[in-house]
Design a protein around this motif. Structure first.
Motif, PDB file in Angstrom:
ATOM      1  N   LEU A 226       0.830  -1.213   0.000  1.00 18.91           N
ATOM      2  CA  LEU A 226       0.000   0.000   0.000  1.00 18.91           C
ATOM      3  C   LEU A 226       0.863   1.262   0.000  1.00 18.91           C
ATOM      4  CD1 LEU A 226      -2.778  -1.075   2.531  1.00 18.91           C
ATOM      5  CD2 LEU A 226      -2.987  -0.864   0.041  1.00 18.91           C
ATOM      6  N   ALA A 227       2.003   1.202   0.674  1.00 19.25           N
ATOM      7  CA  ALA A 227       2.906   2.360   0.669  1.00 19.25           C
ATOM      8  C   ALA A 227       3.440   2.613  -0.741  1.00 19.25           C
ATOM      9  CB  ALA A 227       4.055   2.127   1.645  1.00 19.25           C
ATOM     10  N   GLU A 228       3.724   1.551  -1.478  1.00 18.65           N
ATOM     11  CA  GLU A 228       4.174   1.705  -2.863  1.00 18.65           C
ATOM     12  C   GLU A 228       3.061   2.311  -3.715  1.00 18.65           C
ATOM     13  OE1 GLU A 228       5.517  -2.092  -4.170  1.00 18.65           O
ATOM     14  OE2 GLU A 228       7.193  -2.177  -2.754  1.00 18.65           O
ATOM     15  N   TRP A 229       1.811   1.913  -3.461  1.00 20.48           N
ATOM     16  CA  TRP A 229       0.695   2.510  -4.203  1.00 20.48           C
ATOM     17  C   TRP A 229       0.617   4.005  -3.916  1.00 20.48           C
ATOM     18  CZ3 TRP A 229      -3.423   5.208  -2.170  1.00 20.48           C
ATOM     19  CH2 TRP A 229      -4.383   5.628  -3.107  1.00 20.48           C
ATOM     20  N   TYR A 238      -5.033   9.930  -0.343  1.00 22.37           N
ATOM     21  CA  TYR A 238      -5.513   8.847   0.520  1.00 22.37           C
ATOM     22  C   TYR A 238      -4.301   8.125   1.115  1.00 22.37           C
ATOM     23  CZ  TYR A 238      -8.508   4.932   2.001  1.00 22.37           C
ATOM     24  OH  TYR A 238      -9.205   3.990   2.727  1.00 22.37           O
ATOM     25  N   PRO A 239      -4.026   8.287   2.417  1.00 29.52           N
ATOM     26  CA  PRO A 239      -2.834   7.680   3.019  1.00 29.52           C
ATOM     27  C   PRO A 239      -2.924   6.143   3.041  1.00 29.52           C
ATOM     28  CG  PRO A 239      -3.734   9.422   4.409  1.00 29.52           C
ATOM     29  CD  PRO A 239      -4.763   9.117   3.373  1.00 29.52           C
ATOM     30  N   ALA A 240      -1.792   5.517   2.859  1.00 29.61           N
ATOM     31  CA  ALA A 240      -1.740   4.048   2.888  1.00 29.61           C
ATOM     32  C   ALA A 240      -2.222   3.511   4.227  1.00 29.61           C
ATOM     33  CB  ALA A 240      -0.318   3.572   2.607  1.00 29.61           C
ATOM     34  N   ALA A 241      -1.928   4.236   5.312  1.00 30.17           N
ATOM     35  CA  ALA A 241      -2.340   3.771   6.645  1.00 30.17           C
ATOM     36  C   ALA A 241      -3.861   3.689   6.748  1.00 30.17           C
ATOM     37  CB  ALA A 241      -1.781   4.687   7.723  1.00 30.17           C
ATOM     38  N   GLU A 242      -4.569   4.658   6.145  1.00 24.40           N
ATOM     39  CA  GLU A 242      -6.029   4.621   6.188  1.00 24.40           C
ATOM     40  C   GLU A 242      -6.571   3.466   5.347  1.00 24.40           C
ATOM     41  OE1 GLU A 242      -8.090   8.236   5.430  1.00 24.40           O
ATOM     42  OE2 GLU A 242      -6.722   9.450   6.656  1.00 24.40           O
ATOM     43  N   ALA A 243      -5.926   3.212   4.212  1.00 24.03           N
ATOM     44  CA  ALA A 243      -6.340   2.079   3.379  1.00 24.03           C
ATOM     45  C   ALA A 243      -6.152   0.763   4.134  1.00 24.03           C
ATOM     46  CB  ALA A 243      -5.523   2.060   2.090  1.00 24.03           C
ATOM     47  N   GLU A 244      -5.043   0.656   4.847  1.00 19.35           N
ATOM     48  CA  GLU A 244      -4.789  -0.561   5.623  1.00 19.35           C
ATOM     49  C   GLU A 244      -5.834  -0.736   6.729  1.00 19.35           C
ATOM     50  OE1 GLU A 244      -1.192  -2.608   8.254  1.00 19.35           O
ATOM     51  OE2 GLU A 244      -0.889  -0.675   7.275  1.00 19.35           O
ATOM     52  N   GLU A 245      -6.196   0.363   7.365  1.00 19.54           N
ATOM     53  CA  GLU A 245      -7.197   0.303   8.431  1.00 19.54           C
ATOM     54  C   GLU A 245      -8.558  -0.117   7.871  1.00 19.54           C
ATOM     55  OE1 GLU A 245      -9.184   3.333  11.771  1.00 19.54           O
ATOM     56  OE2 GLU A 245      -7.354   3.902  10.692  1.00 19.54           O
ATOM     57  N   TRP A 246      -8.936   0.429   6.703  1.00 18.29           N
ATOM     58  CA  TRP A 246     -10.211   0.056   6.086  1.00 18.29           C
ATOM     59  C   TRP A 246     -10.229  -1.427   5.744  1.00 18.29           C
ATOM     60  CZ3 TRP A 246     -12.266  -2.201   1.839  1.00 18.29           C
ATOM     61  CH2 TRP A 246     -13.631  -1.978   1.580  1.00 18.29           C
ATOM     62  N   LEU A 247      -9.139  -1.924   5.190  1.00 18.90           N
ATOM     63  CA  LEU A 247      -9.070  -3.340   4.819  1.00 18.90           C
ATOM     64  C   LEU A 247      -9.149  -4.247   6.035  1.00 18.90           C
ATOM     65  CD1 LEU A 247      -6.354  -3.193   2.026  1.00 18.90           C
ATOM     66  CD2 LEU A 247      -8.718  -3.962   1.744  1.00 18.90           C
ATOM     67  N   ALA A 248      -8.520  -3.834   7.136  1.00 20.11           N
ATOM     68  CA  ALA A 248      -8.581  -4.641   8.355  1.00 20.11           C
ATOM     69  C   ALA A 248     -10.015  -4.760   8.854  1.00 20.11           C
ATOM     70  CB  ALA A 248      -7.680  -4.036   9.431  1.00 20.11           C
ATOM     71  N   ALA A 249     -10.753  -3.669   8.813  1.00 15.41           N
ATOM     72  CA  ALA A 249     -12.153  -3.700   9.242  1.00 15.41           C
ATOM     73  C   ALA A 249     -12.992  -4.543   8.282  1.00 15.41           C
ATOM     74  CB  ALA A 249     -12.702  -2.272   9.326  1.00 15.41           C
ATOM     75  N   TRP A 250     -12.727  -4.426   6.995  1.00 12.70           N
ATOM     76  CA  TRP A 250     -13.476  -5.203   5.995  1.00 12.70           C
ATOM     77  C   TRP A 250     -13.217  -6.693   6.161  1.00 12.70           C
ATOM     78  CZ3 TRP A 250     -11.809  -8.342   1.910  1.00 12.70           C
ATOM     79  CH2 TRP A 250     -12.801  -8.702   0.995  1.00 12.70           C
ATOM     80  N   ARG A 251     -11.961  -7.071   6.379  1.00  8.60           N
ATOM     81  CA  ARG A 251     -11.633  -8.500   6.556  1.00  8.60           C
ATOM     82  C   ARG A 251     -12.346  -9.082   7.761  1.00  8.60           C
ATOM     83  NH1 ARG A 251      -6.200  -7.064   5.287  1.00  8.60           N
ATOM     84  NH2 ARG A 251      -5.805  -6.976   7.523  1.00  8.60           N
TER      85      ARG A 251
END
Length: 614
Positions: A226-229, A238-251
C-alpha cells in the motif's frame, strides 16, 4: 310394510351418525398459503413466519413439510434468504411426496445462489437434471440461467458504472472505491487497468484495489504494498495507513459459515493427541473473534473405523451444519469422497488417495494437509532453480522415507535433473560410514588405489576421494537422523556439496544449541517455526498456554487447526480468484482448481544453528 319401515328407519339412523364433511387438506393448504403470501407481499416477514408456525400445529408431517416448502419458495421469490433458510433447514426429500422433493432441491439451489454459493447451486441442479418433469423445467432453466451469469463480470460492470457516475459530478470517495472494487478478482482488476477505455481518473483506484488484492490476506506484506501505491499516486490524497485500516475492518466482517462441524479423532482413536492439537488450534482462533461474530462450533468425535466418518457427516448435516471440517485420517477422507454427497461443504484435513476425486464436487469439497511429500516437491523445485542437475537421495528405510524420496525424485527428474543414486539407511543405526562411502563412491576410489598399487607392485600413498559428478544431496530424514548424517557427510568430503531436506530435519523451531550440526543445510520452514514475524509470536504465546506444543508434530497440527479455521471465510473467493492466497501459520496457502490447498513455504539456510531466510 312394517319391515320396510324398519329398514328405512335404520338407514336414516346410519346417515345421521355418519361424520360431517371435513375441509379437504388441499383447501387448508390454499388458505394457509394465501395468508402467508399476503403477509410476505406486505413486507410483514416475521409475522408471516409466526402465522405459518401457528397454523402448522395439529397437521400431519407430510402437510407440514409441503406447507413449509411452499412458504420457503415465497420467501425466496421475495429475496428473503434468512426466512427461507429457517424453513428449509429440517426438510428432507423423503418426507415429501411426488415432485415436492425436486422442488426442495430447486429451493436449496436458489438459496445457494442468493448466498453467492455458486458451487453448491451448480451441484444441486446437476443432481436433478435428468428427472425433472415438464412442470418444473421453467424454474430449473431460470436457475441455470442465473447460475450461468458471471457474477464477477456483473460486479465489475456495476462498480465501474457507479464510479464513473461519481466522477462525472465529484471526486471519488476512496472508501466507496474500495467497497465497490475489492471483491473483484485480481486478474479482472489488472484487465481493467489495461483497458484504455477506462477514465484516467479511475485508474488510481483500480490500482489501489489491485494492490490490496495482491496481498489481501498477507498482513505482513500488505503495508509495504500500500505504501508503494501511495508513492505511485501521491495526488490521491488517501494515506496508505487509512487504506490498511479500512481493509482490516473489511476482513473482520468476512465471516466463516454460521455453523461449523468438526469431525475429529475420539479419545479411543490412535490419533487422539493430534486431534486435540487441531481442536485447540481451531478454538484458539475462534476465541479471538468478537463474541457476536463467532460461528457455532459442533464437535463430532470418531474412532479409527473409516465408516465412522460417514456417520459423523450425516450427524453434522442433521444438526444443521453449514460447513464440515475433517476428518484427519486418509481412509476416512476416502470413504466420504466415495459417499458422493456434497450437500454440506467439506474441508478435509487430509488429501484423498486420488486427489482428482475432489473435482467431482467443485467448490464443495476441498482438502488441506501438511504432507512431507509436498515439501519434498518444493525442495526439488528449489534445487532446480538453484541450478542443480545431479542429485543423490538418502532416505530413511521405511515407508515415510520412501514416499518423501520418491516425491523429490519425481519432480527433480521432471525438471531434467538426474538422480544419480537413491539409497536408504536403517533408522536404528547412528554410524552410517559404510553406507556413505558407497553413496559417495569412496569405496570405488579406494579400489582404484589398490589396483594401482598392485599394478606398480609397490605401496602407493593415496587419499580416497568422493565422486565429483554430483551437485546436491537430498535427505529424506527426520531431525535426529539429519543431525547425525550431516556431520558424517562432511567428514567424508561432501562438505562442499549442497545439502537439502524437508522441514522434518528440524525438531520444530531451529535451536542454536541443538542444530549447529545442520549448518549449511537449505530447507523449507513454516512461518510458525521461524524466529521472527507474527506467526512466530503466536507460536511462543501458544506454547506457553498449551504444554503439548513442545512436541513439534503436535505444534504443526495446532497451526493446521488455526489455518483451517482461517481459510473458511475465503474458500469461495479463492475458487473465483486463483491468485488469492492466505499467509497462514503453516505457509502461503492457495486453492488449486482441483480443490486441493497448495502450500508454499519460505526457505532458510541453517547458519550457526539458526534459520537465515534465503
Amino acid at each position: 310394510m312394517p319391515r320396510l319401515l324398519l329398514v328405512l328407519i335404520c338407514l336414516l339412523a346410519v346417515v345421521a351418525c355418519a361424520p360431517q364433511p371435513m375441509v379437504r387438506p388441499a383447501e387448508v393448504d390454499r388458505e394457509i398459503t394465501r395468508q402467508v403470501s399476503d403477509l410476505i407481499q406486505s413486507g410483514e416477514y416475521a409475522r408471516a413466519l409466526d402465522e405459518l408456525q401457528a397454523r402448522l400445529s395439529g397437521l400431519d408431517p407430510a402437510e407440514k413439510a409441503r406447507l413449509k416448502l411452499g412458504a420457503a419458495e415465497q420467501f425466496l421469490a421475495a429475496r428473503r434468504p434468512m426466512e427461507a433458510r429457517r424453513l428449509l433447514a429440517d426438510l428432507k426429500p423423503d418426507a415429501l411426496d411426488g415432485n415436492d422433493g425436486l422442488r426442495l432441491t430447486l429451493a436449496r439451489a436458489e438459496l445457494a445462489l442468493l448466498d453467492r454459493d455458486t458451487a453448491t447451486a451448480r451441484w444441486l441442479l446437476e443432481q436433478i437434471e435428468a428427472e425433472l418433469p415438464a412442470s418444473l423445467q421453467a424454474r430449473y432453466q431460470s436457475l441455470r440461467q442465473r447460475l450461468g451469469q458471471q457474477p464477477s463480470e456483473e460486479t465489475a460492470n456495476d462498480a465501474i458504472e457507479a464510479l464513473t457516475a461519481v466522477l462525472a459530478e465529484e471526486s471519488i470517495d476512496p472508501e466507496l472505491a474500495f467497497a465497490l472494487l475489492i471483491d473483484l478478482p485480481l486478474p479482472r482488476l489488472e484487465e481493467l487497468m489495461r483497458d484504455p477505455r477506462q477514465p484516467r481518473a479511475l485508474r488510481p483506484w483500480l490500482d489501489l484495489a489491485a494492490t490490496a488484492r495482491s496481498a489481501l490476506l498477507d498482513p505482513e506484506r500488505l503495508p509495504a504494498a500500500l505504501a508503494e501505491w501511495e508513492a505511485r499516486h501521491p495526488q490521491s490524497g488517501y494515506p496508505a495507513a487509512e487504506a490498511e485500516e479500512w481493509l482490516a475492518a473489511w476482513r473482520q466482517l468476512q465471516l466463516p459459515p454460521a455453523r461449523v462441524a468438526l469431525i475429529l479423532p475420539s479419545a479411543e482413536s490412535s490419533l487422539a493427541r493430534p486431534g486435540r492439537a487441531v481442536r485447540d488450534g481451531v478454538l484458539s482462533r475462534w476465541s479471538r473473534m468478537p463474541p457476536d461474530l463467532r460461528p457455532e462450533l459442533m464437535f463430532f468425535y470418531i474412532d479409527d473405523d473409516p465408516d465412522a466418518a460417514i456417520d459423523a457427516w450425516y450427524a453434522a448435516r442433521e444438526a444443521g451444519a453449514d460447513q464440515v471440517v475433517g476428518p484427519l485420517q486418509r481412509p476416512q477422507v476416502d470413504r466420504l469422497v466415495e459417499l458422493g454427497d456434497a450437500s454440506v461443504p467439506v474441508l478435509f484435513l487430509n488429501h484423498p488417495e486420488d486427489a482428482r476425486e475432489l473435482a467431482r464436487f467443485p467448490g464443495l469439497a476441498n482438502s488441506y494437509a501438511l504432507t512431507p511429500e509436498e515439501e519434498a516437491e518444493l525442495v526439488a523445485v528449489r534445487a532446480l532453480v538453484e541450478g542443480h542437475t545431479r542429485a543423490l537421495v538418502l532416505g530413511q528405510r521405511n515407508d515415510w522415507g520412501e514416499r518423501v524420496g520418491e516425491a523429490f525424485s519425481e519432480i527433480f527428474r521432471a525438471g531434467d535433473g538426474d538422480i544419480l543414486r537413491d539409497m536408504a539407511y536403517p533408522i536404528d543405526q547412528v554410524d552410517h560410514s559404510i553406507l556413505l562411502e558407497v553413496l559417495l563412491e569412496l569405496d570405488r576410489s579406494r579400489e582404484r588405489g589398490n589396483r594401482l598399487a598392485e599394478t606398480l607392485d609397490m605401496p602407493v600413498e593415496f587419499e580416497p576421494t568422493r565422486r565429483t559428478d554430483v551437485d546436491v544431496i537430498f535427505l529424506a530424514a527426520r531431525a535426529g537422523d539429519a543431525r547425525a548424517l550431516t556431520p558424517q557427510l562432511k567428514f567424508f568430503g561432501a562438505g562442499d556439496l549442497a545439502v537439502m531436506a524437508t522441514s522434518h530435519a528440524l525438531a520444530g523451531a531451529p535451536d542454536p544449541r541443538r542444530d549447529q550440526d545442520l549448518d549449511g543445510m537449505l530447507l523449507p520452514v513454516a512461518p510458525w517455526f521461524l524466529d521472527e514475524g507474527q506467526a512466530a509470536t503466536e507460536r511462543r504465546v501458544a506454547t506457553r498456554r498449551y504444554e503439548s506444543l513442545d512436541n513439534p508434530a503436535l505444534s504443526r497440527l495446532f497451526a493446521l487447526g488455526v489455518d483451517a479455521f482461517d481459510l473458511l471465510p475465503w474458500l469461495e473467493r479463492m475458487r473465483e480468484d486463483p491468485t488469492l492466497y492466505l499467509a497462514g501459520l503453516t505457509g502461503r496457502l492457495r486453492l488449486t482448481e482441483s480443490g486441493r490447498i497448495e502450500r508454499d513455504l519460505p526457505f532458510v539456510r541453517i547458519i550457526d544453528g539458526q534459520a537465515v531466510p534465503q
